[in-house]
Motif scaffolding. Structure first.
Motif, PDB file in Angstrom:
ATOM      1  N   PRO A 140       0.861  -1.268  -0.236  1.00 32.07           N
ATOM      2  CA  PRO A 140      -0.059   0.122  -0.082  1.00 32.07           C
ATOM      3  C   PRO A 140       0.478   2.065   0.009  1.00 32.07           C
ATOM      4  CG  PRO A 140       0.561  -1.314   2.546  1.00 32.07           C
ATOM      5  CD  PRO A 140       0.846  -2.030   1.218  1.00 32.07           C
ATOM      6  N   ASP A 141       1.847   1.484  -0.508  1.00 30.61           N
ATOM      7  CA  ASP A 141       2.751   2.377   0.603  1.00 30.61           C
ATOM      8  C   ASP A 141       3.812   2.725  -1.090  1.00 30.61           C
ATOM      9  OD1 ASP A 141       2.686   3.316   3.152  1.00 30.61           O
ATOM     10  OD2 ASP A 141       3.593   1.143   3.156  1.00 30.61           O
ATOM     11  N   ALA A 142       3.705   1.795  -1.914  1.00 32.63           N
ATOM     12  CA  ALA A 142       3.714   2.317  -3.078  1.00 32.63           C
ATOM     13  C   ALA A 142       3.304   3.706  -3.429  1.00 32.63           C
ATOM     14  CB  ALA A 142       3.881   1.211  -4.507  1.00 32.63           C
ATOM     15  N   ALA A 143       3.556   4.058  -5.119  1.00 27.34           N
ATOM     16  CA  ALA A 143       2.502   4.664  -5.185  1.00 27.34           C
ATOM     17  C   ALA A 143       1.901   4.657  -6.874  1.00 27.34           C
ATOM     18  CB  ALA A 143       3.565   6.158  -6.223  1.00 27.34           C
ATOM     19  N   TYR A 144       1.151   4.473  -7.236  1.00 22.71           N
ATOM     20  CA  TYR A 144       0.003   3.720  -8.446  1.00 22.71           C
ATOM     21  C   TYR A 144      -0.585   4.937  -9.165  1.00 22.71           C
ATOM     22  CZ  TYR A 144       0.707  -0.172  -5.488  1.00 22.71           C
ATOM     23  OH  TYR A 144       1.336  -1.276  -4.562  1.00 22.71           O
ATOM     24  N   PHE A 145      -0.112   4.578 -10.575  1.00 31.31           N
ATOM     25  CA  PHE A 145      -1.205   5.231 -11.520  1.00 31.31           C
ATOM     26  C   PHE A 145      -2.389   4.328 -12.772  1.00 31.31           C
ATOM     27  CE2 PHE A 145       2.798   3.595 -13.474  1.00 31.31           C
ATOM     28  CZ  PHE A 145       2.409   3.437 -14.769  1.00 31.31           C
ATOM     29  N   SER A 146      -2.719   4.652 -12.879  1.00 29.38           N
ATOM     30  CA  SER A 146      -2.892   4.225 -14.627  1.00 29.38           C
ATOM     31  C   SER A 146      -3.740   4.880 -15.611  1.00 29.38           C
ATOM     32  CB  SER A 146      -5.324   4.350 -13.413  1.00 29.38           C
ATOM     33  OG  SER A 146      -5.062   3.472 -12.533  1.00 29.38           O
ATOM     34  N   THR A 147      -3.282   6.273 -15.881  1.00 26.84           N
ATOM     35  CA  THR A 147      -2.834   6.732 -17.139  1.00 26.84           C
ATOM     36  C   THR A 147      -1.419   7.189 -17.725  1.00 26.84           C
ATOM     37  OG1 THR A 147      -4.059   8.319 -15.758  1.00 26.84           O
ATOM     38  CG2 THR A 147      -5.461   6.514 -16.758  1.00 26.84           C
ATOM     39  N   GLU A 148      -1.492   7.827 -17.969  1.00 25.25           N
ATOM     40  CA  GLU A 148       0.166   8.501 -18.705  1.00 25.25           C
ATOM     41  C   GLU A 148      -0.320   9.964 -17.632  1.00 25.25           C
ATOM     42  OE1 GLU A 148       0.601  11.875 -21.946  1.00 25.25           O
ATOM     43  OE2 GLU A 148       0.012   9.940 -22.256  1.00 25.25           O
TER      44      GLU A 148
END
Length: 368
Positions: A308-316
């Motif tokens: 849960p402490d990583a950073a996540y992206f779904s789009t550019e």
């Protein structure tokens, strides 16, 4: 003495990828526990099958012409046929030629199959290849005496094919890295913390284009080093990624020197992981072991591994906003690095993984 035969890899010592690295680690672990081990190794060329010895492990070398997919299928068939007289237990890494493992079942051999990722869902394969992988996944589920899933979501997927009690979840492991030579960064004109890194096969499903575009939207006063074998003259996708890159993006090619890759991981501000398909990815595990701050594509596979402490992206656009925010937030980066190390120690150390494999092998070992 306990005896085991390993199939499904190109051989050891490891030269090719995650499964080979795992096989080498497992074999050394089992040798220390007095197991008798045989590993089949694919060699390019012609000639008879021959044997050698490495670190108290018997290697059986099978020469085949070429080094593509068809050659590997030929190797797997020859290895399967040659292995049928072996006693003890079998461990097959991957299901890509599981149809051949029917022969082990017919010979009443105990064969544990590591089912790897959901290969037939990968964008890079055409219809014929996807059909082959789908069929062999089904066959592997049926003919394996027991299955290993490297991720809880892979176990859930396999449980739609067979009963859950036939599946054991054991993830991939990695080495913890506490330091790396910063002088190795000089080749790339950078220094610790002044760059981020992508280490993966340059394929659309690994979000290369989205990540490079996101980074290149503005000048960052930071470098992005993108490892991989890019062939822009012959691969349209590779060309599109390189065309989208700003002058702060570096494409050094594929790098196989372990100390260099280790330095790029350890000293990076961020490790970017764009994989959208698969289970527990070895490169992501290695990034956690190096204490990397992880920016990853947001999916169920990556979230379970990186936590849960990583950073996540779904789009550019999401990815670009993460760069905007985190390139100037040192406290957040330090917290992410600490969380990665904690996640790694809890779930992915080789000692833990290899002990779980040995426990499974002993539980499944044939009694006759």
């Amino acid at each position: 003495m306990m005896q085991i035969t390993l199939l499904g890899i190109r051989g050891i010592p490891a030269k090719h990828g995650g499964f080979e690295t795992f096989a080498e680690k497992l074999c050394k672990h089992l040798v220390s526990k007095k197991w008798d081990i045989v590993v089949y190794c694919q060699e390019e060329g012609t000639g008879p099958i021959y044997e050698s010895q490495w670190s108290d492990i018997k290697l059986i070398h099978i020469p085949v012409l070429g080094n593509g997919a068809l050659s590997t299928i030929k190797f797997d068939l020859k290895a399967t046929l040659h292995s049928l007289s072996h006693p003890g237990i079998f461990l097959t890494l991957g299901y890509n030629t599981a149809v051949f493992n029917i022969l082990h079942r017919l010979k009443n051999k105990t064969n544990i199959i590591n089912m790897d990722g959901i290969e037939w869902r990968r964008d890079k394969w055409g219809l014929v290849a996807k059909s082959w992988f789908w069929f062999n996944e089904r066959v592997g589920c049926w003919v394996g005496n027991h299955l290993v899933a490297d991720h809880p979501k892979i176990k859930d997927h396999l449980a739609t094919r067979v009963k859950a009690k036939k599946i054991t979840m054991i993830p991939y492991g990695g080495d913890e890295v506490h330091g790396a030579d910063p002088a190795l960064l000089e080749t790339y004109g950078t220094e610790p913390g002044k760059f981020s890194v992508i280490i993966a096969r340059p394929e659309p499903e690994n979000s290369f284009l989205e990540m490079v575009r996101a980074f290149s939207r503005k000048q960052r006063k930071h470098k992005l080093i993108v490892l991989g074998n890019f062939q822009p003259a012959t691969n349209a996708f590779h060309k599109s990624v390189m065309d989208a890159a700003s002058n702060e993006v570096i494409f050094p090619g594929a790098i196989y020197e372990a100390p260099v890759v280790q330095a790029l991981r350890f000293h990076a501000r961020f490790y970017l992981h764009g994989h959208r398909v698969g289970g527990t990815n070895p490169s992501l595990v290695e990034a956690l072991g190096a204490g990397c701050a992880v920016i990853a594509h947001d999916n169920k596979f990556n979230r379970w591994v990186a936590g849960p402490d990583a950073a996540y992206f779904s789009t550019e656009q999401d990815c670009s906003k993460l760069f905007d925010k985190l390139l100037v937030d040192d406290n957040a980066v330090m917290a992410m690095k600490a969380a990665s190390r904690s996640r790694f120690k809890e779930n992915f150390t080789w000692n833990k993984i290899l002990d779980e494999y040995e426990e499974l092998l002993l539980k499944q070992y044939p009694s006759d």
